[in-house]
Design an enzyme around this catalytic site. Structure first.
Site, PDB file in Angstrom:
ATOM      1  CE  LYS A 171      -4.334   1.066   2.429  1.00  0.00           C
ATOM      2  NZ  LYS A 171      -5.019   0.859   3.718  1.00  0.00           N
TER       3      LYS A 171
HETATM    4  O1  G3P Z   1      -7.828   1.810   5.598  1.00  0.00           O
HETATM    5  C1  G3P Z   1      -8.213   2.994   5.025  1.00  0.00           C
HETATM    6  C2  G3P Z   1      -9.592   3.482   5.405  1.00  0.00           C
HETATM    7  O2  G3P Z   1     -10.530   2.459   5.262  1.00  0.00           O
HETATM    8  C3  G3P Z   1      -9.660   4.219   6.713  1.00  0.00           C
HETATM    9  O3  G3P Z   1     -10.982   4.451   7.131  1.00  0.00           O
HETATM   10  O4  G3P Z   1     -12.589   5.134   8.874  1.00  0.00           O
HETATM   11  O5  G3P Z   1     -10.154   5.712   9.143  1.00  0.00           O
HETATM   12  O6  G3P Z   1     -11.562   6.870   7.452  1.00  0.00           O
HETATM   13  P1  G3P Z   1     -11.333   5.602   8.212  1.00  0.00           P
END
Ligand code: G3P
Length: 231
Positions: free
Chosen positions: A83
């Site tokens: 990633k």
């Molecule tokens: O892993 C990336 C993403 O899914 C993060 O989500 O909830 O931290 O905005 P969030």
């Protein structure tokens, strides 16, 4: 549509993998920090539990170090997707690793133009963050619609749209309606997908009514083949 779980909690990953419905895992530095786990050990363990793509994020931001980290991460298991952030250096790393046959997930995508760049860099996955766009007053799902429309115009684009930052089942449903390839969801969101009060109510009724019949259905020992059985 593939379902990935967005977590670094191995117990949740094991539990959800047992459903047979989990296609992959995404992690990020914040999730790893929250888990308190040693990153490399954790990634190896996740890859033993899940056959599908497991996203492991580089920690640096300059090209040379990101590339070196990405190369190392790709040696941990055949199902690693490295990633990288959606920056010029991250996309250069993406292009280099993709050319060598490594899966790459380009993360922190917040615009259709960025998604187009990720595709041009040969990304296996692009991760648009819908919840974080909603948080700042934009419509995250409009971004998924734009990317889906653009990618569909070009046969040469095979980058998969991995909808990230999903906060609730409606995000998933809307993304599925737009034909997104993958949804990565926190464990709680995946678990919530199974629930409906009418399912619980209906099942309780069936169980109660079946008990009234006084019957039982014969069962086979575990592992016994089912096709040739004649009762
Ligand atoms: O892993 C990336 C993403 O899914 C993060 O989500 O909830 O931290 O905005 P969030």
């Amino acid at each position: 549509m593939k379902f990935f779980v967005d977590t670094a909690e191995i117990a949740d990953i094991r539990d959800l993998a047992e459903t047979g419905l989990l296609d992959g895992v995404t992690t990020n530095p914040s999730l790893v920090a929250k888990s308190g786990r040693q990153f490399i050990d954790l990634v190896k363990e996740i890859c033993e539990v899940v056959d599908g793509p497991v996203s492991a994020e580089v920690a640096s931001t300059d090209f040379d170090t990101m590339l070196a980290e990405g190369k190392f991460l790709s040696t941990l298991a055949p199902n690693i997707a490295v990633k990288v952030p959606l920056t010029p250096a991250g996309l250069k790393v993406c292009k280099t690793l993709s050319r060598d046959g490594t899966m790459v997930n380009v993360t922190l995508c917040f615009s259709a133009a960025q998604a187009l760049l990720a595709a041009k860099a040969g990304a296996t996955f692009v991760s648009p963050f819908v919840g974080r766009l909603d948080d700042v007053g934009e419509n995250g799902m409009n971004l998924i619609a734009d990317i889906a429309q653009i990618y569909a115009m070009y046969d040469e684009i095979d980058t998969q749209i991995l909808v990230a930052s999903i906060r609730h089942p409606i995000h998933l449903i809307e993304a599925a309606k737009l034909g997104a390839d993958v949804a990565t969801m926190p464990p709680a969101v995946i678990r919530s997908l199974f629930n409906h009060p009418l399912t619980d109510k209906g099942l309780a009724q069936f169980v109660a009514d079946w008990a009234k019949t006084g019957q039982t259905i014969p069962t086979l020992p575990a592992g016994k083949k089912t096709k040739s059985v004649v009762l």
